[in-house]
Design a protein around this motif. Structure first.
Motif, short mmCIF file in Angstrom:
data_model
loop_
_atom_site.label_atom_id
_atom_site.label_comp_id
_atom_site.label_asym_id
_atom_site.label_seq_id
_atom_site.Cartn_x
_atom_site.Cartn_y
_atom_site.Cartn_z
N GLU A 244 0.84 -1.21 0.00
CA GLU A 244 0.00 0.00 0.00
C GLU A 244 0.87 1.26 0.00
O GLU A 244 0.58 2.23 -0.72
N ILE A 245 1.94 1.25 0.79
CA ILE A 245 2.84 2.41 0.83
C ILE A 245 3.53 2.60 -0.52
O ILE A 245 3.66 3.73 -1.01
N ARG A 246 3.95 1.49 -1.15
CA ARG A 246 4.61 1.58 -2.45
C ARG A 246 3.67 2.22 -3.48
O ARG A 246 4.10 3.07 -4.29
N GLU A 247 2.42 1.84 -3.43
CA GLU A 247 1.45 2.42 -4.37
C GLU A 247 1.31 3.92 -4.14
O GLU A 247 1.27 4.71 -5.11
N ARG A 248 1.26 4.35 -2.86
CA ARG A 248 1.14 5.78 -2.57
C ARG A 248 2.39 6.53 -3.01
O ARG A 248 2.30 7.65 -3.54
N LEU A 249 3.57 5.94 -2.81
CA LEU A 249 4.80 6.59 -3.24
C LEU A 249 4.86 6.74 -4.75
O LEU A 249 5.28 7.79 -5.27
N GLU A 250 4.42 5.72 -5.45
CA GLU A 250 4.44 5.79 -6.91
C GLU A 250 3.47 6.86 -7.41
O GLU A 250 3.76 7.60 -8.38
N GLU A 251 2.31 6.98 -6.75
CA GLU A 251 1.36 8.02 -7.13
C GLU A 251 1.95 9.41 -6.86
O GLU A 251 1.80 10.32 -7.68
N GLU A 252 2.62 9.56 -5.72
CA GLU A 252 3.23 10.86 -5.40
C GLU A 252 4.33 11.19 -6.41
O GLU A 252 4.47 12.34 -6.84
N CYS A 253 5.12 10.19 -6.80
CA CYS A 253 6.18 10.42 -7.79
C CYS A 253 5.59 10.90 -9.11
O CYS A 253 6.14 11.81 -9.75
N ASP A 254 4.47 10.32 -9.52
CA ASP A 254 3.82 10.74 -10.76
C ASP A 254 3.38 12.20 -10.67
O ASP A 254 3.58 12.99 -11.61
N VAL A 255 2.79 12.57 -9.54
CA VAL A 255 2.34 13.95 -9.35
C VAL A 255 3.53 14.90 -9.34
O VAL A 255 3.50 15.97 -9.98
N LEU A 256 4.59 14.54 -8.63
CA LEU A 256 5.77 15.40 -8.56
C LEU A 256 6.42 15.59 -9.93
O LEU A 256 6.85 16.69 -10.28
N GLN A 257 6.48 14.54 -10.72
CA GLN A 257 7.07 14.65 -12.06
C GLN A 257 6.26 15.62 -12.93
O GLN A 257 6.85 16.42 -13.68
N ARG A 258 4.93 15.58 -12.84
CA ARG A 258 4.11 16.52 -13.60
C ARG A 258 4.34 17.95 -13.12
O ARG A 258 4.46 18.87 -13.96
N GLN A 259 4.43 18.14 -11.80
CA GLN A 259 4.64 19.49 -11.27
C GLN A 259 6.03 20.03 -11.65
O GLN A 259 6.18 21.22 -11.95
N ILE A 260 7.00 19.14 -11.68
CA ILE A 260 8.36 19.55 -12.08
C ILE A 260 8.38 19.99 -13.55
O ILE A 260 9.00 20.99 -13.91
N ARG A 261 7.67 19.25 -14.40
CA ARG A 261 7.61 19.62 -15.82
C ARG A 261 6.95 20.98 -16.01
O ARG A 261 7.40 21.81 -16.82
N ILE A 262 5.90 21.23 -15.22
CA ILE A 262 5.19 22.52 -15.33
C ILE A 262 6.10 23.66 -14.90
O ILE A 262 6.21 24.70 -15.59
N LEU A 263 6.77 23.51 -13.76
CA LEU A 263 7.68 24.56 -13.27
C LEU A 263 8.87 24.76 -14.19
O LEU A 263 9.35 25.89 -14.36
#
Length: 266
Positions: A244-263
């Motif tokens: 369950e934690i791995r799934e949450r981390l992977e979801e957070e990584c996806d969100v962070l990668q999108r935010q990094i691309r935008i910035l």
């Protein structure tokens, strides 16, 4: 300070007082009563400390297993958090964003292995000892990293942090455990023993022990209610928890990668 050491100090203080010729001495009932209370508290503190140690070891075993299962995912997430917060802080320049960046940098730093020469010391340890050393270091370093404490405590934190690094780099698990115990705040006698009358010295020590016992009781009760401990006492559920934690981390990584691309585009 143990009761035996304390009584040795007390005896040394008594021997420094001049003897009164022709005067018969007797045991002071108050002193004896205080000694009995101190001895009882020493036993109680030892019991509480042992109980807290058991709880800590259960949590540590869970953290080690968690790191072994999720270390790669966790470090990837920390790296992306730091990259995102650096971009955000550079863009806004606000103190809140700069502080968040420093916190993320400290977390990322504590997850990095040392140089190859340092890792050679770890090779002398067994797998379990090496995992314990790494987990204890990371956990303790987050508590005393100079960037994570108030200004007034930075000097003390820096001292602890350097000792942690030295113990880790040398593969000295015993030394690392000792620093961790110090971080947990063992009670010490804060008065000049030889400058106080006998009963006053004992009263001060008794008060220190009572405070320490109260702190330990609170620490044990808090640890037993800690959600991390409640998970750690059920090893059969660890794999599902880690998934369950791995799934949450992977979801957070996806969100962070999108935010990094935008910035980065901005």
């Amino acid at each position: 300070m143990s009761i035996l050491r304390f009584l040795a100090v007390f005896q040394a203080a008594a021997e420094q007082r001049p003897a009164l010729s022709g005067v018969q001495t007797w045991d002071d009932p108050e002193v004896e009563a205080l000694r009995k209370k101190i001895a009882g508290l020493d036993v109680r503190i030892a019991e509480l400390s042992a109980r807290k140690t058991v709880i800590d070891e259960v949590i540590l075993a869970f953290q080690i297993a968690q790191y072994e299962a999720l270390g790669g995912s966790f470090e990837s997430c920390l790296r992306l958090r730091l990259e995102f917060l650096r971009l955000k802080a550079a863009r806004s320049g606000t103190e809140a964003d700069l502080h968040a960046e420093r916190e993320a940098a400290a977390e990322w730093e504590n997850c990095q292995p040392f140089a190859a020469d340092d890792n050679a010391a770890l090779d002398a340890l067994g797998d379990d000892e090496r995992a314990e050393l790494r987990q204890r270091y990371r956990s303790a370093a987050m508590r005393c990293h100079p960037d994570r404490v108030p200004e007034a405590g930075k000097a003390t934190a820096q001292g602890f942090f350097l000792r942690l690094q030295e113990a880790y780099r040398s593969g000295d698990l015993a030394a690392l455990r000792a620093v961790c115990r110090e971080l947990d705040g063992a009670a010490t006698l804060q008065v000049d023993a030889l400058s106080l009358p006998g009963c006053e010295l004992l009263r001060r020590h008794l008060s220190d022990l009572q405070d320490h016992a109260a702190d330990l009781i609170l620490a044990v009760q808090s640890a037993q209610l800690d959600p991390l401990y409640r998970k750690a006492i059920h090893p059969a559920d660890w794999d599902a928890e880690f998934a369950e934690i791995r799934e949450r981390l992977e979801e957070e990584c996806d969100v962070l990668q999108r935010q990094i691309r935008i910035l980065s585009r901005g």
